[in-house]
Write a protein that holds these residues in place. Structure first.
Motif, PDB file in Angstrom:
ATOM      1  N   MET A   1       0.833 -11.483 -10.756  1.00  0.00           N
ATOM      2  CA  MET A   1      -0.286 -11.559  -9.514  1.00  0.00           C
ATOM      3  C   MET A   1      -0.660 -10.089  -9.058  1.00  0.00           C
ATOM      4  SD  MET A   1       0.630 -13.302  -5.906  1.00  0.00           S
ATOM      5  CE  MET A   1       1.227 -15.001  -6.641  1.00  0.00           C
ATOM      6  N   SER A   2      -1.841  -9.968  -8.845  1.00  0.00           N
ATOM      7  CA  SER A   2      -2.432  -8.697  -8.487  1.00  0.00           C
ATOM      8  C   SER A   2      -2.300  -8.537  -7.047  1.00  0.00           C
ATOM      9  CB  SER A   2      -3.936  -8.675  -8.774  1.00  0.00           C
ATOM     10  OG  SER A   2      -4.395  -8.649 -10.217  1.00  0.00           O
ATOM     11  N   CYS A   3      -1.925  -7.368  -6.798  1.00  0.00           N
ATOM     12  CA  CYS A   3      -1.675  -7.004  -5.321  1.00  0.00           C
ATOM     13  C   CYS A   3      -2.759  -5.940  -4.965  1.00  0.00           C
ATOM     14  CB  CYS A   3      -0.315  -6.491  -5.207  1.00  0.00           C
ATOM     15  SG  CYS A   3       0.265  -6.082  -3.477  1.00  0.00           S
ATOM     16  N   TYR A   4      -3.554  -6.010  -3.773  1.00  0.00           N
ATOM     17  CA  TYR A   4      -4.497  -5.052  -3.145  1.00  0.00           C
ATOM     18  C   TYR A   4      -4.073  -4.573  -1.754  1.00  0.00           C
ATOM     19  CZ  TYR A   4      -6.596  -7.366  -7.155  1.00  0.00           C
ATOM     20  OH  TYR A   4      -6.920  -7.800  -8.458  1.00  0.00           O
ATOM     21  N   LEU A   5      -4.264  -3.286  -1.598  1.00  0.00           N
ATOM     22  CA  LEU A   5      -3.995  -2.683  -0.228  1.00  0.00           C
ATOM     23  C   LEU A   5      -5.592  -2.571   0.386  1.00  0.00           C
ATOM     24  CD1 LEU A   5      -2.472  -1.231   1.900  1.00  0.00           C
ATOM     25  CD2 LEU A   5      -3.335   0.863   0.929  1.00  0.00           C
ATOM     26  N   ILE A   6      -5.561  -3.220   1.442  1.00  0.00           N
ATOM     27  CA  ILE A   6      -6.881  -3.351   2.128  1.00  0.00           C
ATOM     28  C   ILE A   6      -6.714  -2.196   3.491  1.00  0.00           C
ATOM     29  CG2 ILE A   6      -8.672  -4.600   3.266  1.00  0.00           C
ATOM     30  CD1 ILE A   6      -7.511  -7.085   1.558  1.00  0.00           C
ATOM     31  N   THR A   7      -7.351  -1.392   3.535  1.00  0.00           N
ATOM     32  CA  THR A   7      -7.508  -0.529   4.691  1.00  0.00           C
ATOM     33  C   THR A   7      -8.521  -0.996   5.620  1.00  0.00           C
ATOM     34  OG1 THR A   7      -9.100   1.214   4.056  1.00  0.00           O
ATOM     35  CG2 THR A   7      -6.857   1.671   3.424  1.00  0.00           C
ATOM     36  N   GLY A   8      -8.100  -0.996   6.910  1.00  0.00           N
ATOM     37  CA  GLY A   8      -9.030  -1.864   7.676  1.00  0.00           C
ATOM     38  C   GLY A   8      -9.157  -3.445   7.829  1.00  0.00           C
ATOM     39  N   GLY A   9      -7.725  -3.920   7.212  1.00  0.00           N
ATOM     40  CA  GLY A   9      -7.877  -5.460   7.105  1.00  0.00           C
ATOM     41  C   GLY A   9      -7.821  -6.207   8.151  1.00  0.00           C
TER      42      GLY A   9
END
Length: 345
Positions: A1-9
């Motif tokens: 499973m891919s994991c993404y960091l979202i700044t301003g999430g």
């Protein structure tokens, strides 16, 4: 499973972006100055500053990211502390790059802006057009682009130069427009209203982020809607569909710009140099490149997006006006001197 960091999430688009990727089976982690109470089994949120290395160490030690979606930015008409804006938008981007390199993350997708320009264009603007921002927000976005490009030997960065991102829930300065329409007041227009300004549908932008993950290179892309109509046509569409009694009231362009400029420098208007030039001019991106290289296809036109955003405001007005501690795009901008003007309309 891919994991993404979202700044301003926790922001307007960050929220749409995380919901999009969670819906297709990814894990998402958000870091934002504002609290994020969104609940999902595959979602984790952190509240804080992307320049806070203690916080960032904690985030990167707890998660292994496949990519970073860098959406965090402070806006000039919201934050009077311009030094703080530069630290967030520019220093924050450098810090994101530092952590990406340190943790071997070779993909960043970044939202830049059409605020890199502030003049009327007769032709659609290509990526090769030299940026010339006139205010600090646009300058900070351009500097952030330069930082990302300087690390292209270690990070594949896809930079989207974006117009206003639109969907249900989009407010900010648009909230002022919606209030005029909702109350059926005459809507002041700068000039004849035949100028054109492009939007991008938020869900189309989220799809573009997904397409960007397949690009193993660094590049800059314009993004935006197709078939951009005039302000007159877009506003009349929304007014007609919403059964509003609003009428468009056109004022001479040059005196209006001068008046807005004076009000801005007196600190009594929410419209800065970019905003008051934008509503008086035409600005449309050429999106040929993103269609050819990433296969991007926009799905909604300006008038359809704006109607969705207005309908949401109309149906949720009471809740919206009582919001506290939310991002700038999730609240209605303060009118300032426009509030006085409104009562004569």
């Amino acid at each position: 499973m891919s994991c993404y960091l979202i700044t301003g999430g926790a922001g307007f688009f960050g929220t749409i972006l995380k919901k999009y990727f969670l819906s297709i089976g990814a894990t998402c982690v958000s870091v934002d100055l504002e609290p994020d109470n969104y609940n999902h089994d595959n979602f984790t949120s952190y509240q804080g500053d992307i320049n806070d290395n203690k916080l960032m160490d904690d985030i990167f030690s707890n998660h292994k990211f496949d990519a970073i979606f860098h959406c965090a930015a402070l806006l000039a008409h919201v934050k009077k502390d311009l030094k703080r804006l530069w630290q967030s938008n520019v220093d924050g981007t450098q810090n994101i790059c530092n952590y990406a390199i340190k943790h071997n993350i070779n993909k960043i997708v970044f939202i830049s802006s059409n605020c890199l320009w502030a003049k009327n264009f007769d032709e659609n603007v290509k990526e090769t057009e030299t940026p010339n921002p006139i205010e600090i927000y646009g300058k900070s976005k351009l500097e952030a682009e330069r930082i990302l490009l300087s690390h292209k030997d270690k990070i594949n960065s896809i930079i989207f130069r974006s117009p206003t991102i639109m969907d249900e829930g989009r407010l900010g300065l648009l909230g002022i427009l919606f209030e005029f329409i909702d109350e059926g007041r005459k809507l002041p227009m700068v000039g004849d209203g035949k100028n054109r300004y492009q939007f991008i549908y938020a869900k189309d932008m989220a799809k573009a982020f997904e397409l960007a993950l397949m690009a193993n290179y660094t590049d800059i892309f314009n993004i935006g809607s197709d078939d951009v109509k005039t302000f007159n046509e877009v506003y009349e569409y929304v007014i007609k569909k919403s059964d509003s009694k609003t009428r468009l009231l056109h004022f001479p362009k040059l005196p209006m710009i001068l008046a807005m400029k004076i009000c801005f420098w007196l600190g009594i208007s929410p419209l800065g140099p970019y905003q008051y030039k934008m509503i008086a001019s035409s600005f449309v991106f050429d999106t040929t490149k993103i269609k050819e290289k990433l296969g991007f296809v926009p799905t909604l036109k300006n008038e359809e997006m704006l109607l969705r955003a207005y309908d949401f405001y109309h149906k949720n007005k009471l809740e919206i006006l009582n919001r506290k501690d939310v991002s700038a795009h999730n609240s209605v901008a303060k009118m300032g001197v426009i509030k006085i003007l409104k009562w004569f309309m």
